[in-house]
Design a protein around this motif. Structure first.
Motif, PDB file in Angstrom:
ATOM      1  N   VAL A  33      -1.163  -0.926   3.753  1.00 43.38           N
ATOM      2  CA  VAL A  33      -1.066  -0.983   2.292  1.00 43.38           C
ATOM      3  C   VAL A  33      -1.420  -2.376   1.788  1.00 43.38           C
ATOM      4  O   VAL A  33      -1.344  -3.355   2.533  1.00 43.38           O
ATOM      5  N   SER A  34      -1.788  -2.442   0.533  1.00 48.56           N
ATOM      6  CA  SER A  34      -2.099  -3.730  -0.090  1.00 48.56           C
ATOM      7  C   SER A  34      -1.344  -3.835  -1.418  1.00 48.56           C
ATOM      8  O   SER A  34      -1.392  -2.922  -2.239  1.00 48.56           O
ATOM      9  N   PHE A  35      -0.641  -4.951  -1.585  1.00 49.11           N
ATOM     10  CA  PHE A  35       0.130  -5.155  -2.813  1.00 49.11           C
ATOM     11  C   PHE A  35      -0.671  -5.983  -3.808  1.00 49.11           C
ATOM     12  O   PHE A  35      -1.287  -6.986  -3.445  1.00 49.11           O
ATOM     13  N   ASP A  36      -0.666  -5.544  -5.044  1.00 43.28           N
ATOM     14  CA  ASP A  36      -1.223  -6.341  -6.133  1.00 43.28           C
ATOM     15  C   ASP A  36      -0.016  -6.765  -6.961  1.00 43.28           C
ATOM     16  O   ASP A  36       0.453  -6.034  -7.835  1.00 43.28           O
ATOM     17  N   HIS A  37       0.488  -7.972  -6.647  1.00 44.69           N
ATOM     18  CA  HIS A  37       1.761  -8.383  -7.252  1.00 44.69           C
ATOM     19  C   HIS A  37       1.623  -8.630  -8.750  1.00 44.69           C
ATOM     20  O   HIS A  37       2.563  -8.413  -9.499  1.00 44.69           O
ATOM     21  N   GLU A  38       0.452  -9.048  -9.150  1.00 49.33           N
ATOM     22  CA  GLU A  38       0.267  -9.337 -10.570  1.00 49.33           C
ATOM     23  C   GLU A  38       0.371  -8.062 -11.413  1.00 49.33           C
ATOM     24  O   GLU A  38       1.081  -8.007 -12.403  1.00 49.33           O
ATOM     25  N   ASN A  39      -0.340  -7.051 -10.964  1.00 47.22           N
ATOM     26  CA  ASN A  39      -0.343  -5.800 -11.738  1.00 47.22           C
ATOM     27  C   ASN A  39       0.682  -4.792 -11.256  1.00 47.22           C
ATOM     28  O   ASN A  39       0.696  -3.646 -11.700  1.00 47.22           O
ATOM     29  N   LYS A  40       1.502  -5.206 -10.316  1.00 45.05           N
ATOM     30  CA  LYS A  40       2.541  -4.327  -9.769  1.00 45.05           C
ATOM     31  C   LYS A  40       1.976  -2.965  -9.329  1.00 45.05           C
ATOM     32  O   LYS A  40       2.347  -1.900  -9.831  1.00 45.05           O
ATOM     33  N   ASN A  47      -1.349 -10.293   1.377  1.00 51.49           N
ATOM     34  CA  ASN A  47      -0.761  -9.241   0.539  1.00 51.49           C
ATOM     35  C   ASN A  47      -0.890  -7.832   1.124  1.00 51.49           C
ATOM     36  O   ASN A  47      -0.657  -6.851   0.440  1.00 51.49           O
ATOM     37  N   GLN A  48      -1.318  -7.746   2.378  1.00 48.84           N
ATOM     38  CA  GLN A  48      -1.367  -6.427   3.009  1.00 48.84           C
ATOM     39  C   GLN A  48      -0.190  -6.273   3.961  1.00 48.84           C
ATOM     40  O   GLN A  48       0.357  -7.254   4.446  1.00 48.84           O
ATOM     41  N   ALA A  49       0.168  -5.042   4.222  1.00 48.24           N
ATOM     42  CA  ALA A  49       1.292  -4.800   5.126  1.00 48.24           C
ATOM     43  C   ALA A  49       1.090  -3.508   5.895  1.00 48.24           C
ATOM     44  O   ALA A  49       0.319  -2.635   5.492  1.00 48.24           O
ATOM     45  N   LEU A  50       1.784  -3.441   7.030  1.00 50.01           N
ATOM     46  CA  LEU A  50       1.766  -2.246   7.862  1.00 50.01           C
ATOM     47  C   LEU A  50       3.059  -1.494   7.567  1.00 50.01           C
ATOM     48  O   LEU A  50       4.146  -2.055   7.714  1.00 50.01           O
ATOM     49  N   CYS A  51       2.950  -0.252   7.148  1.00 45.89           N
ATOM     50  CA  CYS A  51       4.161   0.472   6.757  1.00 45.89           C
ATOM     51  C   CYS A  51       4.367   1.704   7.620  1.00 45.89           C
ATOM     52  O   CYS A  51       3.412   2.399   7.951  1.00 45.89           O
ATOM     53  N   THR A  52       5.616   1.971   7.940  1.00 49.65           N
ATOM     54  CA  THR A  52       5.933   3.244   8.586  1.00 49.65           C
ATOM     55  C   THR A  52       6.635   4.114   7.548  1.00 49.65           C
ATOM     56  O   THR A  52       7.859   4.241   7.546  1.00 49.65           O
ATOM     57  N   ILE A  53       5.831   4.656   6.657  1.00 50.99           N
ATOM     58  CA  ILE A  53       6.360   5.623   5.700  1.00 50.99           C
ATOM     59  C   ILE A  53       5.675   6.966   5.979  1.00 50.99           C
ATOM     60  O   ILE A  53       4.495   7.007   6.301  1.00 50.99           O
ATOM     61  N   THR A  54       6.437   8.038   5.849  1.00 48.95           N
ATOM     62  CA  THR A  54       5.887   9.342   6.206  1.00 48.95           C
ATOM     63  C   THR A  54       4.842   9.790   5.196  1.00 48.95           C
ATOM     64  O   THR A  54       3.733  10.155   5.566  1.00 48.95           O
ATOM     65  N   SER A  55       5.199   9.774   3.911  1.00 48.72           N
ATOM     66  CA  SER A  55       4.167  10.135   2.924  1.00 48.72           C
ATOM     67  C   SER A  55       4.102   9.059   1.854  1.00 48.72           C
ATOM     68  O   SER A  55       5.127   8.581   1.376  1.00 48.72           O
ATOM     69  N   ASN A  77       6.163   3.038  -7.735  1.00 47.75           N
ATOM     70  CA  ASN A  77       5.647   3.122  -6.374  1.00 47.75           C
ATOM     71  C   ASN A  77       5.588   1.724  -5.745  1.00 47.75           C
ATOM     72  O   ASN A  77       5.987   1.523  -4.590  1.00 47.75           O
ATOM     73  N   TYR A  78       5.103   0.770  -6.532  1.00 46.92           N
ATOM     74  CA  TYR A  78       5.007  -0.610  -6.058  1.00 46.92           C
ATOM     75  C   TYR A  78       6.390  -1.134  -5.647  1.00 46.92           C
ATOM     76  O   TYR A  78       6.564  -1.665  -4.553  1.00 46.92           O
ATOM     77  N   SER A  79       7.370  -0.946  -6.530  1.00 45.52           N
ATOM     78  CA  SER A  79       8.721  -1.445  -6.211  1.00 45.52           C
ATOM     79  C   SER A  79       9.242  -0.791  -4.938  1.00 45.52           C
ATOM     80  O   SER A  79       9.845  -1.450  -4.094  1.00 45.52           O
ATOM     81  N   LEU A  80       9.009   0.509  -4.822  1.00 40.25           N
ATOM     82  CA  LEU A  80       9.547   1.242  -3.669  1.00 40.25           C
ATOM     83  C   LEU A  80       8.906   0.754  -2.365  1.00 40.25           C
ATOM     84  O   LEU A  80       9.606   0.445  -1.393  1.00 40.25           O
TER      85      LEU A  80
END
Ligand code: GLU
Ligand code: MG
Length: 640
Positions: free
Chosen positions: A56-63, A138-146, A601-604
């Motif tokens: 995933v990639s976060f855009d912190h400015e635009n949340k 600003n990228q991350a590796l996530c273990t989320i199912t969906s 979604n961003y916050s979560l």
């Protein structure tokens, strides 16, 4: 996700022409393997886990948070720096369906000693670290199912607009083909499933009705007749394989010491699938909406349902051979061990010729019908260069059909000419946010196989009841609300299963006095036990552990893992699904309308990433300060 052949993929029409050829040779390949290794004994117990990840990639400015379509590059580097540089590298990486996904496993399987349970989490951490180190800022590796906004406008980086015209893979209104892994297997599967079915796949996940959710909840697709017809009121409509196979899971594969042990484990674990799935529930959101299910299972099942209208029973059989009651991705349809035979109460569609051929070759009824059932399916992908194979030394045609039967359990014959034994794969679990949780679920399932084998436990109930459990398991909060059919007397062999475990022993005897073999139980009862009703899987595991030699550190880790499972079952801790639901419900932007906006979604996902990287605690999900408990025993140089 199965067999990865290289070459020029054939269209559905061409593949279909070769379907009988693939089946015929697939069976010959199976027979070669079977005859070569059927009597193999004394393979040692080995096992391994598979974790699927999203980038995933976060855009912190635009949340905003998006899925990054760089899985192929990241995978290439991981393999280059890992297995290709050092054959003993501790991690292995494989592609997965989404271009934003990768899959990681330990470099070598784990063995049978207890201390290996203490290395699982470190290995998962290493995987997370390795992959994360290759990501951009600003990228991350996530273990989320969906991914909650999978299929919403602009959900990928770079952004792509779906192109719902013939010629591509999924023709989706929502899921662009660019989000599919570039290996030709994945887009070919997508297109050929759709062509075989004769229309796009249809997924309708029930919407969760909140205070302000329109009722009925109806989405309009004025420009798309097909979607207008396929979408159901009060459901979230999805139309592509990516909505299902673009989800992540946690799997465990076991090598048994012989074929009969593998068949026994296959059956026993099949009954556990719905229970552990409900316990691992982690996928409440689809296409930007809050759904009324907690697990991905039904969504994936529909996402790869290649059955024609005839096969689904909507039209009389004319061009097809069978009515088929389930998608290729679904629960198993028959037990494989002798003790399972009398519980095989599901109508089994089989290829009769293949069944007869297998019997003639000396294969018993149960295994023959299992294979003949898998082989009612057509191959979905075929590569021009891979049509004519050496049946004595290759198994691609067998694997072609086998690996596109995505069932709760998979019975895996050894590859030809290898020293790998007979294996079974446990496939229902949803992936958890942290390495700690994923280790806990994996260790729980592996320990369960230990007690099943050591104490000769018997969990079997009619398979139709296991299917009913699968339906219940996916519902919202099934872990606390659901009632599941479960066998009451699990040690009917009469052995002193839980020696020194008075309470469990007594409960078993009480239960044995009643007539019915199974009863409806809560997950709490099944996992933690209930006086006079059921001994509970965790108390049995604890008895087993008491009788094993385990070093203090490993014991401490295992106890923490079992504590998590125990507390998730009792409701003291939340499942990931429940925690996510509460997070959304309490988000200041949420309007009680079942809509997950970009900002929510961003916050979560940001929070999920902080939890996964231990930047914050989450006691309602993981228990109080769980890290400190583990580290106090094993890390001397830790900074805390
Ligand atoms: N991602 C799929 C799931 O969530 C499984 C794919 C595979 O078989 O590796 O069940
Ligand atoms: Mg996978």
């Amino acid at each position: 996700m199965g067999l990865l052949s290289q070459g020029s993929p054939l269209s559905w029409e061409e593949t279909k022409r070769h379907a009988d050829h693939v089946r015929r040779h697939g069976i010959l390949q199976f027979l070669h393997i079977y005859h070569a290794v059927k009597d193999r004994h004394k393979d040692v117990l080995k096992w391994g886990d598979e974790v699927e990840y999203m980038l995933v990639s976060f855009d912190h400015e635009n949340k905003r948070v998006q899925l990054v379509l760089s899985g192929e590059e990241v995978l290439e580097t991981l393999q280059e720096k890992g297995e290709r540089t050092n054959p003993n590298h501790p991690t292995l990486w494989r592609p997965e369906y989404g271009s934003y996904m990768i899959e990681g496993t330990p470099g070598q399987p784990y063995g049978g000693t207890m201390s290996e349970f203490n290395t699982v989490e470190d290995n998962m951490r290493q995987r997370r670290k390795e992959a994360t180190s290759l990501l951009k800022e600003n990228q991350a590796l996530c273990t989320i199912t969906s991914f909650p906004r999978l299929g919403c406008p602009g959900f990928t980086l770079p952004e792509f607009k779906p192109n719902p015209v013939e010629g591509g893979a999924s023709r989706s209104l929502f899921f662009p083909d660019e989000a599919i892994n570039k290996h030709p297997r994945f887009s070919t599967l997508t297109r050929n499933i759709r062509h075989r079915r004769g229309e796009k796949v249809v997924i309708n996940a029930p919407i969760f009705k909140d205070k302000n959710t329109p009722s009925p909840f109806i989405e309009k697709f004025p420009e798309d007749d097909e979607a207008a017809k396929a979408s159901k009121p009060d459901h979230i409509y999805m139309d592509a394989m990516g909505f299902g196979m673009g989800n992540c899971c946690l799997q465990v594969t076991f090598q048994a010491c012989s074929i009969s042990e593998a068949r026994y484990l296959y059956d026993q674990l099949a009954t556990i699938c719905p229970i552990v799935m409900a316990l691992s529930a982690a996928s409440p959101f689809y296409r930007g909406y809050v759904s009324d299910v907690d697990c991905r299972w039904g969504v994936i099942s529909a996402s790869v349902d290649d059955r024609t209208r005839e096969e689904r029973g909507l039209e009389p059989l004319k061009n097809n051979n069978y009515r088929i009651s389930k998608s290729r991705y679904d629960s198993i349809d028959s037990y494989l061990s002798e003790c399972g035979e009398k519980y095989n109460d599901i109508d089994l569609t089989i290829d009769k010729e293949i069944y007869e051929q297998l019997l003639q070759e000396g294969i018993d009824h149960l295994l023959a019908q299992h294979v003949a059932h898998l082989f009612i399916r057509d191959p979905l992908t075929l590569f021009e260069e891979k049509i004519h194979l050496d049946d004595a030394n290759e198994s691609d045609h067998f694997e072609n059909i086998q690996s596109t039967n995505w069932q709760t359990m998979r019975f895996k014959p050894p590859p030809p000419n290898s020293d790998i034994g007979w294996r079974v794969e446990f496939r229902p679990m949803e992936v958890q946010l942290t390495d700690f949780e994923n280790s806990a679920y994996v260790v729980f399932v592996v320990l369960l196989t230990r007690v099943i084998l050591s104490y000769k436990l018997d969990f079997l109930i009619p398979l139709s009841k296991v299917d009913e459990n699968m339906k219940v398991a996916q519902k919202r909060d099934a872990v606390l609300q659901g009632m599941f059919y479960f066998r009451k007397d699990i040690c009917k062999g009469g052995n002193a299963v839980v020696d020194g475990c008075g309470k469990a022993q007594q409960s078993v005897e009480l239960a044995a006095e009643e007539h019915e073999e199974y009863a409806l139980m809560s997950i709490d009862t099944i996992i933690n036990g209930k006086e006079g009703v059921f001994p509970g899987l965790i108390p049995i595991l604890n008895c087993y552990l008491e009788n094993m030699e385990v070093d203090v550190d490993t014991r401490c880790s295992i106890l923490n893992y079992l504590k998590l499972i125990k507390k998730r079952a009792s409701g003291e801790l939340m499942t990931v699904a429940k925690w996510m639901r509460e997070f959304i419900a309490n988000h200041p932007d949420y309007k009680q309308d079942s809509v997950i906006t970009d900002q929510i979604n961003y916050s979560l996902i940001l929070k999920c990433n902080q939890i996964a990287n231990e930047l914050c605690e989450c006691p309602e999900l993981l228990g109080p300060a769980f890290r400190r408990v583990r580290y106090s025993g094993s890390k001397t140089d830790s900074s805390n």
